[in-house]
Write a protein that holds these residues in place. Structure first.
Motif, short mmCIF file in Angstrom:
data_model
loop_
_atom_site.label_atom_id
_atom_site.label_comp_id
_atom_site.label_asym_id
_atom_site.label_seq_id
_atom_site.Cartn_x
_atom_site.Cartn_y
_atom_site.Cartn_z
N GLY A 1 0.81 -1.22 0.00
CA GLY A 1 0.00 0.00 0.00
C GLY A 1 0.84 1.26 0.00
O GLY A 1 0.47 2.25 0.66
N LEU A 2 1.95 1.27 -0.74
CA LEU A 2 2.83 2.44 -0.72
C LEU A 2 2.21 3.59 -1.49
O LEU A 2 1.43 3.40 -2.42
N ARG A 3 2.60 4.80 -1.10
CA ARG A 3 2.22 5.98 -1.88
C ARG A 3 3.40 6.51 -2.68
O ARG A 3 3.21 7.22 -3.65
N GLN A 4 4.62 6.19 -2.28
CA GLN A 4 5.79 6.53 -3.07
C GLN A 4 6.93 5.58 -2.72
O GLN A 4 6.91 4.92 -1.68
N CYS A 5 7.88 5.49 -3.63
CA CYS A 5 9.05 4.65 -3.45
C CYS A 5 10.24 5.38 -4.07
O CYS A 5 10.14 5.92 -5.18
N LEU A 6 11.35 5.44 -3.35
CA LEU A 6 12.53 6.16 -3.82
C LEU A 6 13.43 5.22 -4.61
O LEU A 6 13.56 4.03 -4.28
N VAL A 7 14.05 5.76 -5.65
CA VAL A 7 14.94 4.99 -6.53
C VAL A 7 16.38 5.42 -6.26
O VAL A 7 16.69 6.62 -6.29
N THR A 8 17.24 4.47 -5.99
CA THR A 8 18.65 4.76 -5.67
C THR A 8 19.57 3.96 -6.57
O THR A 8 19.17 2.97 -7.19
N HIS A 9 20.82 4.41 -6.59
CA HIS A 9 21.89 3.71 -7.29
C HIS A 9 23.15 3.79 -6.44
O HIS A 9 23.71 4.88 -6.24
N ASN A 10 23.54 2.64 -5.90
CA ASN A 10 24.69 2.60 -4.98
C ASN A 10 24.52 3.55 -3.79
O ASN A 10 25.49 4.20 -3.35
N GLY A 11 23.27 3.66 -3.29
CA GLY A 11 23.02 4.50 -2.13
C GLY A 11 22.73 5.95 -2.46
O GLY A 11 22.32 6.72 -1.57
N ARG A 12 22.93 6.38 -3.71
CA ARG A 12 22.67 7.76 -4.12
C ARG A 12 21.25 7.86 -4.66
O ARG A 12 20.78 7.01 -5.41
N LEU A 13 20.55 8.92 -4.28
CA LEU A 13 19.17 9.14 -4.71
C LEU A 13 19.13 9.53 -6.17
O LEU A 13 19.82 10.47 -6.60
N LEU A 14 18.30 8.81 -6.95
CA LEU A 14 18.15 9.13 -8.37
C LEU A 14 16.78 9.75 -8.67
O LEU A 14 16.68 10.67 -9.47
N GLY A 15 15.74 9.24 -8.04
CA GLY A 15 14.41 9.75 -8.34
C GLY A 15 13.37 9.14 -7.43
O GLY A 15 13.68 8.52 -6.41
#
Length: 813
Positions: free
Chosen positions: A774-788
């Motif tokens: 039931g998420l409203r958002q999910c963060l996208v990372t690459h090697n711990g760095r925030l991408l989107g």
């Protein structure tokens, strides 16, 4: 540092010095005289100034609090340091984690709740109550009351919904009969009850001396062309009056009271918030206008709106209990049970209602909710049975009992009924959605009152000449479901003799009228469902007729035997049509089983229902409720829909290559003014928190609403907070110049464990995460760095693009 007692005293005779008393289990009390610029160990860091007229302040490091004027408040060690550096003495920082700020953790209208956060809040609350229950008897009683509150709430929901459903049935039956006449002895009696009270003998079942038509009252004649025209005109008058009152009340007091309500309830149960949709005004107006809409003769039912009424009752009663009032996830468990209650009182099927809630409307349905749904449906059914609105000791008007067995060869016509039901369901959905889309995109939607009156006039004008369209939907179903008996005066029982049942003239006339009624109901329901009045789906029913000389009956149907039960075919046809429209399967079969009370008809119902679903799914997998959800643009992620595209998270996330950079907050280094400017310049519901703009290392996530409420609250409660005050989300306050304003600590409102996926996570896995958590958002990372970031709206837009639909049809955030 825990365990220190610190007492800071400034004598009024010597304001330039302070005395510090320290108590610790290992040490004895010490008395130390310090000057203003003296540093005491690493605990108090440094004290640059205190108020000269301050009283003795008792600091308790163990509980991280300080006492002044009889009030305990919170103060951290770094807060003491900050206060000393800024010359504010022991003034504290407001932390929303420890000081509960009103509004933090709530949601704005047309937003999705955070299921994970709500469930975490409930677990913390339950853990706290459990721990306290071991300490005292009062706390134990409070724990028991908290555990029992859910069952008490279900009891109240069942009682209230059953009582309202009984009142709706009684009022709708009376007003429907009012279009044809009035009871002279007691005007509040409907036609059937009026004739029951009669002491005189009469031959026809629908004509008794106490009940008179409007033509008899006005002209004194019951037969003839003029009497027919007078009854015709009065029928149209009452129908227009009822529909006008219904649409006017909806527009004036509760716009959310229109329609079925089930598409919106499905969306609300998935976590979406629509303020006022389940409020008290919606409940009052929906109850009144549902009676008026059904009584007006429009081709609609009250089954769907009764689910909405029950959910309104549950939402209002939730405010009596703290754990449901303050937790959106817990409230949705109650609403799932209320949906079962609505079906229980609509069809008189408590078990079918529970399965309907599980199969059709609920998004999160734990085992505990299953038990409570069953209990609430039981209470509602018992309440409705106690009221006995139809005077037949049944929960519905069209309860029937069949006793004749069915034969194996009849599976073929049952399957044919299922095929017809599936074709009708697919056709009805496409036609109704096309009409509703035209209503939204043209000037027709700007005049809902005129639309309702025109449709009502057309319905009344065409319905009155045919007795099967003139009667209400529940009466029609009762007429078709019933099996013929010796004393039955219905035209459908117009056989020449009882034993062999050859058709008489009245039966042929009834068949033609019934065929015309079927065509009329099919067409008029398409434009009626979705108007600005409460409207449920009318159940189209079919009739079967046979003769023993037909080829398919020869050899197994002996002359003079009752081989075929026409009412059973009507029931199976109704189930097939309703299954084709809504795509219900298990719950629909159980509802029909509870209506008939016969286990032996389970197989015909299952065969027809599954066939109708398969046929309808061949033309589109959406039922009528899912189609209206998509038409209205609600952010509903259908659990039954499969995601088969091979895209990755990086393909769906925002920002895209051509978009501006992602708006983020840093854990320190930003001022209150900069944060407010960022929030005001964007429309996002939340912001990721990173270590710095350069590193983009993810720290957490904070919601927009919580951020604004906390800043506004800090300006009111914390001295010195200005636009240049520094905002920090870290554990310890950063160092500042001595003349800087006090900082604002907002770590308490930050989600320290936001859900993240890597940029190469397949989207089918991401969609499953959103559905099941039931998420409203999910963060996208690459090697711990925030991408989107990926939101539910992004997923819905992506799925719309894949299906070649307009992605901008998703209206809400």
């Amino acid at each position: 540092m825990s365990g220190w007692f610190v007492c800071v005293c400034t004598p009024s005779t010597d304001p330039t010095n302070i005395y510090i008393y320290i108590t610790y289990p290992v040490y004895t009390r010490m008395k130390t005289l310090l000057s203003f610029m003296h540093c005491f160990s690493n605990f108090l860091y440094s004290i640059t100034t205190v108020r000269s007229n301050s009283d003795c302040l008792l600091l308790l490091a163990l509980s991280r609090g300080w006492y002044k004027c009889g009030k305990w408040e919170y103060l951290r060690e770094e807060d003491i340091f900050t206060a000393g550096m800024n010359g504010n003495g022991p003034s504290k920082l407001v932390d929303p984690l420890e000081d509960l700020v009103p509004g933090v953790g709530t949601y704005e209208d047309f937003n999705t709740i955070d299921w994970v956060r709500e469930k975490s809040k409930d677990r913390d609350r339950h853990r706290e109550i459990t721990n306290k229950s071991r300490q005292s008897t009062v706390a134990l009683l409070h724990s028991l009351c908290d555990a029992f509150s859910g069952w008490l709430l279900m009891l109240l929901v069942g009682l209230m919904s059953g009582a309202l459903a009984g009142g709706i049935d009684i009022a709708a039956h009376w007003l429907s009969d009012l279009k044809g006449g009035v009871c002279l002895t007691d005007f509040w009696f409907n036609h059937e009850h009026c004739c029951w009270m009669s002491n005189e003998t009469f031959q026809e079942r629908d004509r008794c001396p106490e009940w008179q038509s409007w033509a008899e009252l006005i002209t004194g004649k019951s037969e003839g062309a003029f009497a027919y025209i007078m009854n015709y005109m009065m029928y149209i008058f009452w129908a227009l009056l009822f529909s006008l009152l219904a649409v006017t009340l909806v527009r004036a007091f509760a716009p959310y009271a229109c329609g079925s309500g089930i598409p919106e309830i499905k969306t609300i149960l998935s976590g979406f918030i629509i303020r006022g949709y389940l409020g008290k005004w919606t409940l009052i107006i929906k109850t009144i206008t549902l009676v008026l809409a059904v009584s007006s003769g429009l081709s609609l039912g009250k089954e769907g709106p009764l689910v909405h009424v029950a959910c309104c009752c549950a939402n209002i009663l939730c405010h009596l209990f703290t754990k449901y009032r303050k937790n959106e996830a817990k409230r949705r468990e109650v609403l799932s049970a209320a949906a079962a209650v609505g079906v229980s009182v609509a069809f008189g099927a408590p078990i079918g209602g529970v399965l309907f809630s599980l199969e059709e409307v609920s998004y999160y349905f734990p085992l505990k909710t299953l038990w409570r749904s069953f209990f609430a449906a039981l209470v509602a059914a018992f309440t409705l049975r106690s009221i006995n609105p139809f005077g037949n000791s049944r929960l519905v008007l069209f309860y029937v009992e069949f006793h004749a067995p069915w034969h194996l060869v009849e599976l073929a016509p049952f399957v044919l009924l299922g095929i017809f039901g599936g074709l009708w369901g697919a056709l009805f959905i496409r036609a109704n959605i096309a009409w509703c889309r035209r209503r939204k995109s043209t000037r027709l939607g700007h005049y809902p009152v005129i639309e309702v009156l025109v449709v009502t006039a057309m319905t009344a004008l065409l319905a009155f000449p045919n007795s099967y369209t003139r009667m209400s939907g529940a009466e029609l179903i009762s007429e078709l479901f019933n099996d013929c008996s010796l004393l039955d005066s219905s035209q459908l029982c117009g056989y020449k003799q009882v034993t062999d049942r050859p058709a008489g003239e009245n039966l042929y006339t009834a068949l033609w009228q019934l065929a015309l009624a079927l065509i009329f109901k099919m067409l008029i329901t398409v434009i009626t469902f979705g108007m600005k009045v409460p409207s449920g789906l009318f159940i189209p029913s079919m009739l079967a007729y046979y003769h023993h000389d037909w080829v398919i009956f020869k050899g197994w149907c002996s002359q003079g035997a009752d081989c075929i039960t026409p009412g059973l075919y009507a029931m199976v046809g109704a189930a097939a049509c309703l299954g084709g429209v809504t795509r219900m399967t298990v719950s629909l079969v159980v509802i029909m089983f509870e209506l008939t009370g016969g286990l032996e008809y389970i197989v015909p119902l299952m065969a027809a229902t599954m066939t109708s679903k398969w046929v309808a799914d061949a033309f589109g997998r959406e039922g009528i409720y899912e189609a209206h959800i998509r038409l209205n643009g609600y952010p509903f992620l259908e659990p039954k829909e499969e995601f088969e595209h091979s895209s990755l998270a990086v393909d769906v996330m925002r920002p895209r290559r051509s978009d501006p950079a992602l708006a983020v907050l840093t854990q320190d280094g930003m001022t209150v003014g900069e944060v407010e400017t960022l929030v005001e310049s964007t429309h996002y519901s939340g912001f990721p928190v990173v270590v710095s703009q350069e590193s983009q290392r993810l720290v957490g996530f904070v919601f927009r609403r919580d951020l604004l409420i906390s800043i506004d609250n800090a300006r009111k409660r914390q001295e010195g907070i200005v636009s240049t005050s520094q905002v920090f989300f870290s554990e310890h306050a950063p160092s500042q110049p001595p003349d800087a304003p006090p900082p604002l600590r907002l770590r308490g409102i930050m989600d320290l464990s936001p859900f993240t996926v890597t940029d190469h996570t397949p989207m089918d896995i991401t969609v499953d995460i959103f559905r099941k958590l039931g998420l409203r958002q999910c963060l996208v990372t690459h090697n711990g760095r925030l991408l989107g970031i990926i939101t539910k709206k992004d997923i819905l837009k992506h799925m719309a693009q894949i299906a070649n639909r307009d992605p901008d049809s998703i209206l809400f955030n």
